[in-house]
Design an enzyme around this catalytic site. Structure first.
Site, PDB file in Angstrom:
ATOM      1  N   PHE A 189     -11.386   8.439  13.904  1.00 48.37           N
ATOM      2  CA  PHE A 189     -11.827   9.633  13.676  1.00 48.37           C
ATOM      3  C   PHE A 189     -10.522  10.067  12.664  1.00 48.37           C
ATOM      4  CE2 PHE A 189      -8.375   7.585  16.090  1.00 48.37           C
ATOM      5  CZ  PHE A 189      -6.742   7.050  15.405  1.00 48.37           C
ATOM      6  N   TYR A 237      -0.033   0.576   6.705  1.00 46.86           N
ATOM      7  CA  TYR A 237       0.677   1.080   8.058  1.00 46.86           C
ATOM      8  C   TYR A 237       2.727   0.214   8.261  1.00 46.86           C
ATOM      9  CZ  TYR A 237      -1.950   4.775   6.547  1.00 46.86           C
ATOM     10  OH  TYR A 237      -2.931   5.838   6.052  1.00 46.86           O
TER      11      TYR A 237
END
Length: 409
Positions: free
Chosen positions: A409, A123
């Site tokens: 999450f 990322y």
């Protein structure tokens, strides 16, 4: 490519989610887990990539409010459920989803995007920097003791079914959120995640157990954990696997961890994803026998540099001009003047000479105060253009409390 990026439709959720599960190994989830994530998926904030009738890419976003230094709760896209089918690797699928997603986040007016990375090298090229770290521990509780503060013995502990005390535990969690950067306020429904207890996730341990700490009838802390019984010819050597623990004061914190260290028939305590400044780490008699391992946790991406830097405060006065490089979100590129202190900040475009040059990735890493701009400078990732500017900015960006993400999450 012959592929199409589009917003998820409710009718496509099963195929979309099946693609995600397959990308992460293909092991089916329990019906309870699957239904929970179905209910939490924000359909209109999720995208898929389709090759004809086949879903080959997934990405979602949760509507988080993330604590930043100073205590503000800032809107942030919790990037999640990212996957690319193995048949479509290296064809631009991930890049197309990241492009669509960050454009959408900007349109929503949210200054931040955050994620946890299955592979951290992925990322950075999209502007995400590792902003928080956590510790995993494996403590030899047969040889490590805790030195607890005064008042610990005044805290009452009692067992309770996790679901029965969920509201009280969530109230404790909510009171902790403003005090630590990186913690998200839990949205309705997320309280179910922390008590989800499928047998497949227990690894031979007990069902989830809970102990609450009370003072004058008020719940001031809690710990959720499992116990995995083990024996050898010398006797019991069970493992206490701590899932989470929160407390409102030092005595309650100490009472909970002393309990966890002393559960009968156990000699090892494990915990994952704890804050790097967890108070009990300063209470132990032998830190070397706690098996600490540090790893990255939350990655931060500034979607709107000006709004993000204005949203937090600074522990020392700052007046610095950043020359920001952002190849993926060009609207951030250029010079920004940040002025701020412990009361607030302003950040806007400027033509003034730059003091520091860095990419948006480094700003993301330093944003929550857990990664020093000086250390990034020593690695050659921040260039000092005005002598002394790096140290000045680093002090201002710091946080007295280590930033921490308490759950995935």
């Amino acid at each position: 490519m012959g592929t199409d990026v589009r917003v998820l439709q409710q009718s496509d959720w099963d195929q979309w989610y099946d693609n995600l599960i397959r990308a992460f190994g293909g092991v089916p989830e329990s019906p309870e887990e699957r239904e929970l994530w179905r209910s939490l998926t924000e359909i209109d904030r999720s995208v898929g990539v389709w090759d004809g009738e086949a879903c080959v890419g997934t990405a979602g976003a949760f509507s988080f409010r993330l604590t930043v230094p100073g205590g503000a709760a800032v809107p942030a896209a919790g990037v999640t459920m990212v996957s690319v089918a193995a048949t479509h690797r290296r064809r631009g699928v991930l890049r197309s989803m990241m492009r669509r997603q960050l454009d959408d986040v900007r349109e929503w007016g949210w200054p931040l995007a955050v994620l946890t990375a299955s592979e951290p090298e992925i990322y950075g090229r999209f502007g995400y920097g590792a902003a928080t770290h956590c510790v995993n521990v494996e403590v030899d509780t047969a040889r490590v003791r805790l030195s607890v503060p005064p008042g610990t013995d005044d805290v009452r502990l009692r067992y309770a079914a996790p679901a029965d005390v969920l509201d009280a535990c969530e109230a404790v969690y909510a009171r902790k959120v403003p005090g630590r950067p990186g913690m998200p306020a839990r949205l309705p429904g997320w309280e179910r995640v922390v008590v989800l207890d499928p047998e497949s996730g227990r690894d031979g341990a007990s069902p989830l157990q809970c102990v609450v700490a009370e003072r004058a009838g008020e719940v001031v802390g809690y710990a959720r954990f499992r116990v995995r019984p083990e024996w050898d010819t010398a006797g019991p050597k069970g493992v206490v696997a701590v899932q989470d623990a929160e407390a409102l004061d030092p005595a309650a914190h100490a009472a909970l961890w002393r309990f966890l260290f002393g559960i009968d028939l156990t000699s090892t305590l494990t915990a994952r994803g704890r804050p790097s400044d967890d108070p009990w780490l300063s209470m132990v008699s032998d830190i070397r026998r706690c098996g600490l391992r540090v790893r990255d946790s939350l990655f931060v991406r500034l979607v709107d540099v000006g709004a993000a830097l204005e949203a937090r405060t600074y522990q020392a006065p700052v007046d610095v001009v950043f020359d920001v490089e952002d190849d993926f979100c060009g609207w951030n590129a250029g010079r920004w003047r940040l002025t701020g202190d412990a009361k607030g900040a302003s950040c806007g475009r400027t033509t003034d000479a730059a003091d520091l040059a860095l990419s948006v990735r480094e700003l993301g890493a330093a944003y929550l105060g857990g990664v020093s701009l000086v250390s990034l400078g020593a690695a050659g990732r921040v260039r000092e253009l005005r002598q002394g500017a790096l140290a000045e900015a680093a002090v201002g960006f710091g946080s007295a409390v280590a930033p921490w993400l308490p759950h995935g999450f």
